[in-house]
Design a protein around this motif. Structure first.
Motif, PDB file in Angstrom:
ATOM      1  N   PHE A  25      32.405  47.227  30.286  1.00 34.98           N
ATOM      2  CA  PHE A  25      33.577  47.486  31.119  1.00 34.98           C
ATOM      3  C   PHE A  25      33.331  48.494  32.243  1.00 34.98           C
ATOM      4  CE2 PHE A  25      35.601  46.304  26.971  1.00 34.98           C
ATOM      5  CZ  PHE A  25      36.154  45.104  27.410  1.00 34.98           C
ATOM      6  N   ARG A  31      32.426  49.959  35.763  1.00 33.27           N
ATOM      7  CA  ARG A  31      32.670  49.337  37.061  1.00 33.27           C
ATOM      8  C   ARG A  31      31.461  49.398  37.978  1.00 33.27           C
ATOM      9  NH1 ARG A  31      36.085  52.171  39.854  1.00 33.27           N
ATOM     10  NH2 ARG A  31      36.791  50.421  41.135  1.00 33.27           N
ATOM     11  N   ASP A  49      37.623  43.318  42.349  1.00 31.98           N
ATOM     12  CA  ASP A  49      37.881  44.657  41.824  1.00 31.98           C
ATOM     13  C   ASP A  49      39.382  44.910  41.917  1.00 31.98           C
ATOM     14  OD1 ASP A  49      38.086  47.345  41.202  1.00 31.98           O
ATOM     15  OD2 ASP A  49      36.198  47.853  42.190  1.00 31.98           O
ATOM     16  N   GLU A  90      44.732  38.372  38.199  1.00 29.10           N
ATOM     17  CA  GLU A  90      43.709  38.162  37.189  1.00 29.10           C
ATOM     18  C   GLU A  90      42.358  37.966  37.862  1.00 29.10           C
ATOM     19  OE1 GLU A  90      44.360  35.379  34.015  1.00 29.10           O
ATOM     20  OE2 GLU A  90      46.546  35.557  34.171  1.00 29.10           O
ATOM     21  N   SER A  99      35.013  37.655  35.026  1.00 28.24           N
ATOM     22  CA  SER A  99      33.648  38.114  35.275  1.00 28.24           C
ATOM     23  C   SER A  99      32.736  37.596  34.183  1.00 28.24           C
ATOM     24  CB  SER A  99      33.602  39.646  35.304  1.00 28.24           C
ATOM     25  OG  SER A  99      32.277  40.113  35.386  1.00 28.24           O
ATOM     26  N   VAL A 154      34.534  38.286  30.623  1.00 30.24           N
ATOM     27  CA  VAL A 154      35.575  39.311  30.694  1.00 30.24           C
ATOM     28  C   VAL A 154      36.695  38.819  31.608  1.00 30.24           C
ATOM     29  CG1 VAL A 154      36.132  41.687  31.328  1.00 30.24           C
ATOM     30  CG2 VAL A 154      33.886  41.152  30.357  1.00 30.24           C
ATOM     31  N   SER A 177      40.105  40.244  33.454  1.00 33.42           N
ATOM     32  CA  SER A 177      40.803  41.476  33.849  1.00 33.42           C
ATOM     33  C   SER A 177      42.189  41.120  34.358  1.00 33.42           C
ATOM     34  CB  SER A 177      40.020  42.205  34.947  1.00 33.42           C
ATOM     35  OG  SER A 177      38.667  42.361  34.584  1.00 33.42           O
ATOM     36  N   PHE A 206      46.552  48.106  33.871  1.00 32.14           N
ATOM     37  CA  PHE A 206      45.329  47.309  33.954  1.00 32.14           C
ATOM     38  C   PHE A 206      44.704  47.200  32.579  1.00 32.14           C
ATOM     39  CE2 PHE A 206      40.679  47.239  34.267  1.00 32.14           C
ATOM     40  CZ  PHE A 206      40.462  46.147  35.115  1.00 32.14           C
ATOM     41  N   GLU A 214      41.599  44.692  30.164  1.00 32.29           N
ATOM     42  CA  GLU A 214      40.559  43.666  30.130  1.00 32.29           C
ATOM     43  C   GLU A 214      40.270  43.287  28.686  1.00 32.29           C
ATOM     44  OE1 GLU A 214      37.451  44.445  33.633  1.00 32.29           O
ATOM     45  OE2 GLU A 214      37.704  46.207  32.335  1.00 32.29           O
ATOM     46  N   ASN A 245      39.814  46.689  26.766  1.00 31.02           N
ATOM     47  CA  ASN A 245      39.714  47.842  27.654  1.00 31.02           C
ATOM     48  C   ASN A 245      41.023  48.004  28.410  1.00 31.02           C
ATOM     49  OD1 ASN A 245      38.475  49.912  29.296  1.00 31.02           O
ATOM     50  ND2 ASN A 245      38.332  48.384  30.926  1.00 31.02           N
ATOM     51  N   GLY A 246      41.416  49.239  28.664  1.00 30.78           N
ATOM     52  CA  GLY A 246      42.634  49.447  29.433  1.00 30.78           C
ATOM     53  C   GLY A 246      42.869  50.907  29.739  1.00 30.78           C
ATOM     54  N   ALA A 288      45.455  39.099  29.406  1.00 29.33           N
ATOM     55  CA  ALA A 288      43.997  39.029  29.482  1.00 29.33           C
ATOM     56  C   ALA A 288      43.427  38.233  28.306  1.00 29.33           C
ATOM     57  CB  ALA A 288      43.410  40.438  29.517  1.00 29.33           C
TER      58      ALA A 288
END
Length: 695
Positions: A204, A206, A241, A268, A271, A291, A293, A314, A316, A354-355, A390
């Motif tokens: 996760f 970036r 992104d 959305e 990836s 993934v 997002s 946000f 994922e 993830n968030g 997600a």
């Protein structure tokens, strides 16, 4: 993890760790006390440089200045402070600055300004002093990852290099920060943890694409450092992104608005990448990841923009995939929550989540997540909104990736990803009802039918439990084919998912054996393949008592339908029109009259059911007796006499015995021309032989 987090915040693409077991010069230091920290150390390098804001932030032990920037993932107050678990005197070089921290002012207090937690030196301005009087500090950085304090150009060191000297037993005894001793065993535990988590650390993040670990033995030049581990993330696409898009949006107006702006709806992004892990004594491993997002506008979970700027709606969801027979099979992983880096918060899910969660100060739990009545909290809304979307997105992307294949291995693994009531952790229990609510209302195709197509769960149907319990597999297989041909979207949905559907007050359409029989099987009985038809009918006849109920619906259904093939042409006849070929009545019929069941129906259990359904085996009805009497008219030769004889024998030897209510039958028979009569030739003339006698 905190060091990786800080590097990712700074935009670094690579992080390198070094375990340096060397002893460095104990002379020419800022203070004599620093000599205790010239032994083995952990180094952390990344390829970003500190900004002025970064310098200000790292000086705040609680990371307070970082909280204002939603792009900074280490915003929960630990950050750089985590390094004090292993040292009292961390230091680093970036650009032209050498910074040394001593928060409790034990080692460089006499040269620290005011209440500053450390010392910051401009390397270019003090280069001559470094070379002449502070060579001990120069030595610890020299030639590590391209760093040299004596050879810096005007732009300084193009990266950041931290040094964390290990706390010895002697230093731990007088430390005001921690009494934890860092020795070979502690370091081995840390490296083992890094080995195990390395491939998921990058999922996760970036910016960071590479993490490496090195070791430098005692008395060895930096050029002799040995690589222990390398983990590299290789992107297979160019994902959007979403967070950057959010930041570019008018954040202030979004915060003040009662609902999300129209121009900023659910977004959305997908990836795909793979992570390669290799190292000393480690075979190269490659893991592929998918993934999804989601940036939630609030349309699915209410007004989210009520928090401070650090809260971004946000989330994922990541799933590991493995290529097998041209399919990308989802592979369950141990579920953990991430805030871009893994948190010590596990879930029972088979995916990583993830968030921008609201986390306790120690980063060990989500706030307000355990109280089921707290449904309006940030975390609850994030899970019910962005996380749920997600998760559903992952299912959709897996179907795209596999071109909606219904291959058995993929389908089995696909279902294992679904959250169910079997998951008992707080996050899963919050997620499940929203996950299934979306599935039913959005009609997303997520269920593979036995007809090799994907449909929504609300369109699918399954065989009920009694159907599957009572019907053997071979019969059930034929039944499935008939149901599919009749338009049923029949699916084999795991029982755990069906139970979850019921738990969240939804329902999957069930197909009972009664519905199958009345709506599918018997209406097309005369069009079925003979083998399939006989399999189905024989099964029903053998299991009549188990399959029928007190309403006798099955007996009524079979009695009303032509479903039993008869010899010799396999014409279908209803049970009431059959004659038991092994009964005394058989002599009243010929084989070509299509009244005897074929030999497949001769076993006793089948014959017994047919007799209960109306197959004649002892007595005929009065009308059938008349019909049998008249049937002689269509016969010829000896067949006529044989038939009449058999009818009369049956009539007086069986049918009329024990009953006096046959007056009408006898009257009807007396008027029927069914008995053969002798044929005459007019008046016979017999010659009288006496006329010729001579007396």
């Amino acid at each position: 993890k905190e060091l990786i987090q800080n590097a990712d915040d700074a935009g670094a693409t690579e992080v390198k760790f070094l375990l340096d077991w060397r002893q460095h010069p104990r002379e020419n230091l800022f203070t004599d006390e620093l000599a205790y920290w010239q032994g083995p150390a952990l180094y952390a390098y990344n390829d970003s440089v500190f900004s002025d804001e970064d310098f200000a932030n790292i000086c705040e032990l609680g990371g307070a200045t970082k909280r204002c920037n939603p792009l900074k993932i280490g915003r929960f107050g630990l950050g750089f402070c985590a390094t004090y678990h292993i040292t009292d005197v961390p230091s680093f070089v970036s650009r032209t600055q050498l910074t040394i921290f001593d928060p409790h002012r034990q080692y460089i207090s006499n040269i620290m300004a005011g209440d500053s937690p450390g010392l910051c030196v401009d390397i270019l301005e003090g280069r001559s002093d470094l070379q002449d009087y502070l060579s001990g500090h120069v030595a610890v950085y020299e030639d590590l990852f391209g760093c040299s304090l004596t050879r810096l150009g005007k732009e300084g060191f193009k990266g950041t290099l931290f040094r964390f000297p290990f706390r010895t037993q002697e230093l731990a005894e007088k430390s005001k920060i921690s009494n934890t001793v860092i020795d070979q065993s502690n370091v081995e535990q840390l490296t083992t943890m890094l080995y195990g988590a390395a491939d998921t650390l990058l999922v996760f993040l970036r910016n960071i694409k590479t993490i490496e670990l090195y070791q430098l033995p005692p008395n060895c030049h930096p050029s002799g450092m040995e690589q222990l581990l390398s983990v590299t993330k290789k992107q297979l696409d160019s994902p959007s992104d979403l967070i950057q898009r959010y930041v570019k949006h008018d954040i202030q107006s979004a915060i003040e608005a009662t609902s999300a702006p129209d121009s900023f709806e659910m977004n959305e992004a997908t990836s795909r990448f793979f992570v390669v892990k290799q190292g000393k004594d480690i075979a190269e491993e490659e893991s592929h990841w998918l993934v999804v997002s989601v940036l939630d506008s609030g349309s699915t979970s209410g007004p989210l923009y009520t928090k401070s700027v650090e809260h971004i709606p946000f989330a994922e969801v990541a799933v590991r995939v493995v290529e097998h027979n041209s399919h990308w099979i989802p592979c369950p992983v141990k579920g953990y929550l991430y805030c871009f880096l893994p948190l010590p918060i596990s879930t029972d899910l088979n995916v990583l989540v993830n968030g921008y969660f609201e986390i306790s100060k120690d980063r060990r739990s989500l706030t307000d997540i355990q109280d089921k009545n707290q449904t309006d909290t940030w975390n609850a809304k994030l899970i019910s909104g962005a996380v749920t979307t997600a998760f559903l997105g992952v299912l959709a992307e897996l179907l795209k990736l596999n071109r909606s294949s219904c291959e058995a291995g993929f389908v089995e693994a696909f279902y294992r990803l679904w959250p169910t009531i079997l998951e008992k952790d707080a996050v899963s229990q919050l997620l499940v009802p929203h996950f299934f609510s979306h599935l039913f209302h959005d009609r997303q195709p997520v269920v593979p039918t036995m007809g090799q197509e994907w449909v929504s769960i609300s369109s699918a149907c399954v065989l009920d439990d009694l159907f599957k319990e009572k019907v053997p597999k071979d019969i059930c297989s034929s039944a499935v084919e008939l149901l599919l041909k009749s338009g049923y979207k029949l699916a084999d949905i795991p029982t755990s998912i069906q139970a979850t559907v019921r738990q969240v007050r939804q329902s999957v359409t069930l197909v009972s054996f009664k519905e199958y029989s009345t709506q599918c099987l018997f209406p097309v009985m005369d069009t079925l393949n003979e083998t399939v038809r006989d399999e189905q009918v024989l099964f029903i006849l053998r299991q009549m008592k188990r399959l029928d109920d007190s309403s006798k619906w099955l007996a009524d259904l079979m009695g009303a339908n032509k479903c039993v093939p008869c010899e010799p042409e396999s014409i279908l006849v209803s049970p009431s029109g059959l004659i038991d070929p092994n009964s005394p009545l058989a002599c009243l019929y010929n084989r070509d009259e299509e009244r005897f069941p074929t030999s497949d129906y001769s076993e006793e259990a089948v014959a017994a059911s047919l007799r209960e359904l109306g197959m004649k085996h002892h007595k005929l009805t009065d009308s059938q007796v008349i019909e049998r009497a008249l049937s002689a008219q269509s016969l010829v030769g000896d067949e006529v006499n044989r038939r009449i004889s058999n009818v009369l024998n049956y009539l007086f030897g069986t049918h009329l015995i024990g009953s006096s209510d046959h007056v009408q039958l006898l009257e009807d028979l007396s008027g029927l021309a069914f008995l053969p009569a002798a044929v005459t030739c007019g008046s016979p003339h017999l010659p009288w032989s006496g006329d010729s006698v001579q007396l």
